[in-house]
Enzyme design. Structure first.
Site, PDB file in Angstrom:
ATOM      1  N   SER A 146       0.804  -1.229   0.000  1.00  0.00           N
ATOM      2  CA  SER A 146       0.000   0.000   0.000  1.00  0.00           C
ATOM      3  C   SER A 146       0.834   1.275   0.000  1.00  0.00           C
ATOM      4  O   SER A 146       0.282   2.363  -0.129  1.00  0.00           O
ATOM      5  CB  SER A 146      -0.938   0.005   1.215  1.00  0.00           C
ATOM      6  OG  SER A 146      -0.207   0.017   2.422  1.00  0.00           O
ATOM      7  N   LYS A 153      -6.650   4.030   8.643  1.00  0.00           N
ATOM      8  CA  LYS A 153      -5.744   5.005   8.043  1.00  0.00           C
ATOM      9  C   LYS A 153      -6.326   6.413   8.095  1.00  0.00           C
ATOM     10  O   LYS A 153      -5.595   7.393   8.343  1.00  0.00           O
ATOM     11  CB  LYS A 153      -5.440   4.594   6.606  1.00  0.00           C
ATOM     12  CG  LYS A 153      -4.629   3.294   6.499  1.00  0.00           C
ATOM     13  CD  LYS A 153      -4.399   2.873   5.060  1.00  0.00           C
ATOM     14  CE  LYS A 153      -3.581   1.584   4.993  1.00  0.00           C
ATOM     15  NZ  LYS A 153      -3.361   1.129   3.602  1.00  0.00           N
TER      16      LYS A 153
END
Length: 822
Positions: free
Chosen positions: A728, A771
């Site tokens: 990611s 996140k």
């Protein structure tokens, strides 16, 4: 010759030891003209041919043994070692000789008319165990291994035995060997008599010692000494006017160690000999007293136990006759049957229980099998066979229970309510296994307890973290001592229903040892097609677990085996944002603290800024601490060229992730530029960095730049001690490399996440909620996400999204204008 085959026979009174009785008996046998010893006449089955070496007088009967006293003087004698205790004058000593050569030597002595030997104590007597069948010992032909002082002994009987011969010696007076003449076949030594020092036997001190020894022997007789019969004979025939005889025989009657007895034998002064004998006799008296005390205590203990047992049995019989109490076994069986009255047993379970009850009736309560059978029936009858509690499938009530116990978690609550609604439509929640996955402290365990309260079911929780024994899940087999069922059967027994809510905590932390793999055992337990006939090793009968609602918890799902994970319905729980923590503190924590500490609002007042400080700097979960534990993770107030901010997911929630890149050298020799990565990156992240480097270099070539081609680039992801992995950070690495190559800083307060491909496509990633929470916590304003994660963003609550601007991109060409300010 090895003299280890001389075996001194055990010192067995009355014939084998003290001299008075033995001498008297031998005198009677010899006076009667007896040829055979007493052992032969006592048992006809053990009669053996024997020879008495007793010279006869001219004209008739034999000389009494006690009257045959050899003249003292130097003599050459065979030395016989004694390994148990020394012999004293006036004592009859039996010795068994097993070695063939030694046996022949003694037979030759008999044939030659020689009957005298010297008996000497071996210096290792009492220190070693001389077994009858030992072959390998140190040779005892060394005369230095024998004490110098011994006794002159006369062989009065030689009898063959199954192995060797038995010799009977009559001991006469003390001797001392002075010189070794021969060592084979027997140890031949020159001896001289030990002369007694002159003494007045009527002296006051001698008489005092003699009387005290006699008095002590009488006390031993009264206490029932081991040598009671010998003591009686000694006290009847003792001549206190012969203190020499008294000192020797008094020492003989003790169980002192061989060295102490040898000291008495070697003592030439009468007074000192009497003193040492008295010391040994007194020690024997104290030993007998202690022995009597121990025996008395044991007898009293046994007597009390027996008395209690008899009285208890009488009480039971009386109560049984009066109808006041049933037999213990009957009462136990009645209780077992009473437990089963309201339960629905299968045919197999019913058969097993009846067989065990019949077995119990035939066993005695004192047998070990009785206790095993009783415990087995106790468990069998306490399992709630067919007992089900009624489910409450009211959706509104479930909503109320969840809201009362937990703030926020709207998506999780929605999933749980959907689950209950499906169960209401079907009429049962059978066959469902939930997995609550999320970081520590987000309320997984309490959420399971709330689900049980909403459904009106019993709740049982146990942790399998670190569990490496299958028996903890499936039970121990009854053959083992202390065996018991596994946790599942224990849970049913505790809840007393067959459909509780059973929480298996920390399922991602199960171990695996030599006793099996618990995760494999859970495959059967959590399979709705198999768990209706789960067999516990201890019960050994099918148990229906299909009505149990299993709720498992885990921090990460990666550690759960794929076949086991496939059986579960996953509900993910994320961390809390500041607004949620603030509401939790106001609605739950502060009222609870006030209740526990008895502090009202006037005494304890906490305003909202104080709560925000606690939440941001002191704790990230619902608890308070004394010192700031968490500081902002922003390393740069303003990011310079080559620095990019990414977002990462961890088991403890989301975090900000910085990517740093610098040029470390220029390739002047024409070699193509390379990339070096540090920061404890995993294989997937290393591959992602290589892809990002290739894409960035190709992009720069199109722009006419060769910055990455002509230099070695070092890319680092702090913190170095923390392992990192995953794809990611792809667009974050690209942004860092381009910022370094173009020498332009990225936009401030910007974070991004997304996987990059070689052609620049931006792929979706996981952990969006965590996140986003991390971005808000770090004070970031703009977040770049893959277009495929737009749905995850829209599912977030409004208060989580508030204050953030999000841009969705499908390729890096869309990312590029966002990361560099115009």
């Amino acid at each position: 010759m090895n003299l280890t085959r001389y075996i001194q026979a055990p010192w067995r009174p009355p014939f084998r030891s003290p001299g008075v009785e033995g001498v008297l008996r031998f005198e009677r046998w010899c006076s009667a003209g007896s040829v055979s010893g007493p052992d032969e006449s006592s048992n006809g089955n053990d009669r053996e041919t024997s020879t008495e070496i007793v010279p006869s007088k001219q004209g008739g009967g034999s000389t009494p043994v006690s009257q045959r006293k050899p003249k003292p003087g130097p003599a050459e004698l065979f030395a016989v070692p004694l390994f148990r205790r020394p012999s004293f004058p006036g004592v009859i000593a039996p010795i068994v000789v097993r070695e063939e050569a030694a046996c022949r030597a003694f037979v030759e002595m008999r044939d030659a008319g020689r009957s005298q030997c010297g008996l000497f104590l071996h210096k290792d007597a009492g220190l070693q165990t001389f077994a009858l069948n030992e072959e390998d010992h140190n040779s005892y032909q060394d005369p230095e291994q024998l004490h110098r002082t011994g006794v002159l002994a006369e062989i009065v009987r030689l009898a063959p035995r199954q192995k060797g011969v038995e010799l009977i010696f009559v001991c006469h007076h003390r001797i001392r060997w002075t010189e070794v003449l021969e060592k084979s076949p027997l140890l031949l030594v020159r001896t001289e008599p030990v002369l007694e020092e002159p003494v007045d036997i009527h002296a006051q001190q001698v008489r005092a010692y003699s009387l005290e020894i006699v008095q002590t022997l009488k006390e031993l007789l009264q206490l029932g000494s081991f040598y009671k019969e010998q003591l009686e004979l000694l006290l009847e025939s003792i001549d206190i006017n012969n203190p020499f005889h008294l000192a020797d025989l008094g020492a003989c009657l003790t169980t002192a160690n061989p060295q102490s007895l040898q000291e008495v034998l070697e003592e030439t002064q009468l007074v000192e000999r009497l003193s040492k004998t008295l010391t040994l006799v007194k020690a024997e008296l104290e030993t007998v007293k202690v022995q009597r005390k121990i025996n008395k205590e044991i007898e009293e203990s046994v007597s009390k136990a027996q008395r209690k047992f008899f009285l208890t049995e009488q009480l039971k019989n009386i109560k049984k006759e009066l109808g006041l109490e049933k037999d213990e076994k009957e009462d136990l069986i009645a209780r077992f049957r009473a437990r089963l009255s309201a339960k629905q047993l299968s045919e197999r379970v019913s058969t097993v229980i009846e067989d065990e009850i019949q077995k119990l009736t035939s066993l005695e309560p004192t047998s070990s099998e009785y206790n095993v059978t009783r415990d087995y029936l106790n468990w069998l009858t306490q399992v709630p066979w067919g007992v089900l509690s009624e489910d409450n499938l009211d959706i509104s009530r479930a909503q109320t229970c969840l809201d009362e116990d937990h703030f926020g978690l709207s998506d999780v609550k929605e999933r749980i309510l959907e689950f209950i609604a499906v169960g209401a439509t079907r009429g049962s929640l059978r066959g469902k296994i939930l997995l609550l996955s999320g970081p520590p402290g987000v309320g997984k365990t309490s959420l399971g307890r709330s689900i049980a309260r909403a459904l009106g079911r019993q709740f049982f929780r146990f942790s399998v973290g670190g569990l490496g024994d299958v028996a903890e899940m499936k039970g121990h087999r009854r053959t083992y001592v202390g065996a018991m069922p596994g946790k599942l059967v224990q849970a049913l027994k505790t809840c007393q229903v067959s459909n509780p809510v059973l929480m298996i905590d920390e399922i991602d932390k199960m171990g695996r040892g030599h006793t099996g793999d618990p995760a494999s055992a859970l495959l059967e337990i959590l399979d709705s097609e198999q768990n209706d006939a789960f067999v516990d090793h201890y019960l050994d009968v099918p148990v229906d677990l299909s009505h149990v609602l299993f709720i498992c918890t885990a921090n990460v799902t990666d550690a759960i085996p794929a076949p086991l994970l496939d059986r579960m319905e996953i509900i993910r729980l994320s961390g809390y944002v500041v607004e949620e923590k603030l509401a939790i503190a106001k609605s739950y924590l502060i009222p609870e603290v006030r209740k526990e500490t008895a502090m009202g609002e006037k005494v304890l007042a906490i305003n909202e800024p104080a709560l925000q400080t606690l939440i941001q700097d002191y704790c990230r979960e619902p608890e308070f601490a004394g010192k700031p534990s968490f500081l902002r993770q922003r390393l740069y107030a303003e990011t310079p060229p080559g620095i990019a901010t990414g977002l990462a997911w961890t088991a403890a929630g989301g975090v900000a992730l910085y990517v740093e890149s610098v040029f470390v050298s220029s390739n002047k020799d024409g070699k193509l530029g390379s990339l070096r990565v540090t920061g404890q990156l995993g294989d997937v992240m290393k591959e992602s960095a290589e892809i990002a480097f290739s894409y960035s270099r190709n992009y720069l070539r199109k722009q006419g730049s060769s910055a990455l081609d002509s230099s070695t680039t070092h890319l680092h992801v702090p913190e170095g001690a923390t392992p990192k992995d995953g794809p990611s950070a792809g667009i974050t690495i690209v942004s860092s490399l381009l910022s370094l190559a173009l020498d332009r800083p990225l936009r401030q307060n910007l974070a991004m996440t997304g996987e990059i491909t070689l052609t620049g496509k931006v792929l979706g990633v996981g952990g969006i909620r965590e996140k986003i929470i991390a971005a808000k916590r770090e004070g970031l304003k703009l977040v770049i996400l893959p277009t495929s994660n737009q749905k995850d963003w829209e599912e977030l609550p409004e208060y989580v999204r508030a204050g953030l601007t999000v841009q969705f991109c499908e390729s890096y060409e869309e990312v590029l204008p966002l990361v560099f300010e115009k």
